[in-house]
Enzyme design. Structure first.
Site, PDB file in Angstrom:
ATOM      1  N   THR A 153       0.928  -1.333   0.081  1.00 31.89           N
ATOM      2  CA  THR A 153      -0.082  -0.131   0.007  1.00 31.89           C
ATOM      3  C   THR A 153       1.017   1.095  -0.188  1.00 31.89           C
ATOM      4  O   THR A 153       1.531   1.709  -1.022  1.00 31.89           O
ATOM      5  CB  THR A 153      -0.928   0.012   1.167  1.00 31.89           C
ATOM      6  N   LYS A 179       4.151  -6.597   4.020  1.00 28.82           N
ATOM      7  CA  LYS A 179       3.902  -5.289   3.736  1.00 28.82           C
ATOM      8  C   LYS A 179       3.478  -4.521   5.098  1.00 28.82           C
ATOM      9  O   LYS A 179       3.201  -5.180   5.980  1.00 28.82           O
ATOM     10  CB  LYS A 179       2.778  -5.240   3.016  1.00 28.82           C
ATOM     11  N   THR A 190      -1.331  -1.616   7.114  1.00 30.35           N
ATOM     12  CA  THR A 190      -1.556  -2.722   7.932  1.00 30.35           C
ATOM     13  C   THR A 190      -0.196  -3.674   7.730  1.00 30.35           C
ATOM     14  O   THR A 190       0.435  -3.546   6.742  1.00 30.35           O
ATOM     15  CB  THR A 190      -2.867  -3.607   7.225  1.00 30.35           C
ATOM     16  N   ASN A 397       0.380  11.205   6.671  1.00 31.12           N
ATOM     17  CA  ASN A 397      -0.618  11.005   7.520  1.00 31.12           C
ATOM     18  C   ASN A 397      -1.755  12.098   7.762  1.00 31.12           C
ATOM     19  O   ASN A 397      -2.901  11.858   8.206  1.00 31.12           O
ATOM     20  CB  ASN A 397      -0.457  10.356   8.859  1.00 31.12           C
TER      21      ASN A 397
END
Lengths: 402, 402
Positions: A153, A179, A190, A397
């Protein structure tokens, strides 16, 4: 025994494939690992109370099959979390379609998702591509690489690791990919890790080994202290090497060490690729009242924003390490504490030791270094890895979702 | 009853002064609050295992004097922490010199320090200025303002609050000032708060009231989850208003409410001035199995880097709030959860509620808003305040010490 990013070869008995199924706009977003027949399987899952549908379904399947599996199906781009009954139905539909392709029971299919939270997952996108994906599967290195790319991701690079060891005259192989990126951010990240081996390991032993190794590797890293709703680690063992493991033997210990090398390598790759990270710090806590207490101190240091911002600035600010240890809820006498940064003793008996600041600053500019603290309060020890928190982490973020 | 930044007047019986004594290069770095005679005193201190010398000395003095004090001496620019025996001697020398000036016992002097950790504090700089400082003390608003400026470190503005209430026909005044900024960063910050009142309150009751109010105010804010080695809140009560408080009366309850308004006002000023902060979020947790569980969920949300970066981006990313609640270690059923952001319901039964994203984004651009979560698991509730984490926070804390 060896562990590294290439060259050890892939475990026998598995094939992979990856494709673009349309959950994401362009990037590869669907990957499968297929065992050519039913194999031993073990899994560990997020401890978050909020668990995504694929976590619930995969955990249920592993229980129902008593640790046997045929395949793993992973999608990126949508976490299928906070999606209610429709989300459960989507994960079940994925498993059912894959079971139909392979002619196995639905409970032998393990499913994982990672990506945006709270958006409905259209399982039709996945199930319509599965037949061609299953047909295209291969045991080649390229297929494994394609799989490791499809699960990414916000990762900036794929994370793979391999090991090989000789057990009872046979060559056993272990392969893993993972990942991470934010550890963990529920919108677009995640931690997922997938491990395969051609050792023959009974499911109960496989599960014990995975738990023990994960505690010292995947559960010893922190990017930001957050825990995903989707975290999953799966380990499949085909037995195709001909080497069979039994509990409590030297062979099994040797295998566990090889597995730990692969997992530690993947875990460190995850931290190093932490969102915005520029430095990895290995945190060593010694002299704690117990191992558990040591772990608590290590976690507090590893997640302290002040420690992590000091690392971003390569600032030899050991007072922040001491202060973080002090608030971990573990009893110790500050007058007995020693602190090292990048191998240099900077604090003894809780007071400063003169050091060459320019030299230490240079050492903290390195991509990896250690931070150690001895509490002088017992024999407990723990080790964790963390990364720095940078303005780039905030940028990634804080950006409004697009 | 009123609370605010000006206009309520100062409690009678106290005088303040501030000066530059040379710990810092230029800025005012020493402040005193003097009670004209012995008064009731209460204090609360950092729970960090690593406690600065002034914390240890002041705690010892409050115990030895059974809650009586004559004066508070505060320096900024040096935390006098991790300074060993020399640090204890420096704090004691400061108290001794002040006691000599006032002709009182050493145990009636309370000392606080804030600033760089691990550097020796030269008490001579303080003690040589104390005689002129004591002579210059005054009860005027300007003197209180000067004191509130002298205790600042990375604060961008002083924090003051006042309240007045009528008790038994008398007017009682409460004044407070605080410093914060990083909450808490051991290099250049710490939370200190100083409160005075002219109510007459026995030491044991004063201590109980301070603890109760602090739990709901100073202990309900988080800037970065770190805890200083020097945190201290002190409350002095002169009795000069003529209003005497006894335990369990309506008057005492009224006083406690006024005290809470002052403390809440100061606590919110600290969060709003958090390093790099641009938004303050009030976090409300309801429907938890207990108040304690609610508090744990509120703390996990308040310190989550992913929640705090989403706030910086005004991103209505409720999945991060839900995921933070899920990892707090509190049992609840995600299918019963509701989440509100800035008053808008965004999640019901653990699944998304459609909302106008542009409108909510605009609401999250406001300087202050609420985040609420109902776990649907009981009657426990808690409230906390936090701020966003911005690239500026990282810049402030990553800069190499100068």
């Amino acid at each position: 025994m060896s562990a590294g990013k290439t060259g050890a070869g892939l475990p026998r008995g598995f094939a992979c494939a990856a494709a673009h199924c349309g959950i994401r706009k362009k990037r590869s977003d669907l990957g499968i690992i297929v065992a050519e027949r039913g194999v031993s399987a073990a899994g560990i899952f997020t401890k978050n109370r909020v668990k995504a549908a694929p976590v619930l379904v995969t955990r249920e399947h592993l229980r129902a099959s008593r640790g046997r599996a045929r395949a793993i199906v992973v999608n990126s781009g949508n976490a299928n979390c906070s999606t209610g009954a429709a989300g459960m139905a989507a994960s079940r539909a994925t498993a059912r379609a894959m079971a139909r392709e392979l002619g196995c029971a639905e409970r032998e299919i393990l499913v994982c998702s990672t990506g945006v939270i709270g958006l409905p997952l259209d399982a039709g996108l996945i199930t319509s591509v599965l037949p061609s994906l299953v047909a295209a599967r291969a045991g080649a290195a390229e297929s494994f690489e394609a799989f490791s790319g499809a699960i990414m991701t916000t990762d900036t690079r794929p994370k793979r690791s391999f090991a090989r060891c000789r057990l009872g005259g046979k060559t056993v192989r272990i392969a893993g990919c993972a990942k991470g990126a934010g550890m963990i951010h529920p919108q677009m990240a995640t931690m997922l890790a997938f491990l395969t081996t051609d050792a023959a390991v009974p499911p109960a032993l496989l599960s014990r080994l995975l738990r023990r190794v994960a505690e010292r590797t995947f559960n010893a890293i922190s990017v930001d202290g957050d825990t995903s709703t989707n975290d999953t680690v799966l380990l499949l063992a085909s037995g195709d090497s001909g080497a069979a493991l039994r509990s409590g033997t030297a062979e099994t210990e040797k295998f566990a060490q090889a597995l730990e090398r692969v997992c530690a390598d993947l875990a460190l790759q995850i931290v190093a690729d932490g969102e915005g990270a520029t430095h990895v710090a290995e945190i060593e806590v010694r002299g704690a009242p117990s191992h558990r207490a040591a772990r608590r101190v290590a976690e507090t240091i590893a997640t302290s924003p002040l420690v992590k911002t000091a690392l971003a600035g390569a600032d030899p600010n050991w007072g922040r390490i001491l202060a973080a240890a002090g608030r971990a809820g573990v009893p110790f006498d500050p007058d007995r504490v020693r602190v090292w940064m990048a191998g240099r003793l900077v604090c003894r008996r809780g007071t400063p030791v003169p050091f060459d600041e320019a030299d230490l600053h240079r050492r903290l500019l390195e991509p990896k270094f250690s931070l150690a603290i001895d509490l002088g309060a017992g024999r407990g020890s723990a080790r964790m890895w963390t990364c720095d928190i940078t303005a780039e982490y905030v940028r990634i973020n804080a950006s409004y979702r697009t």
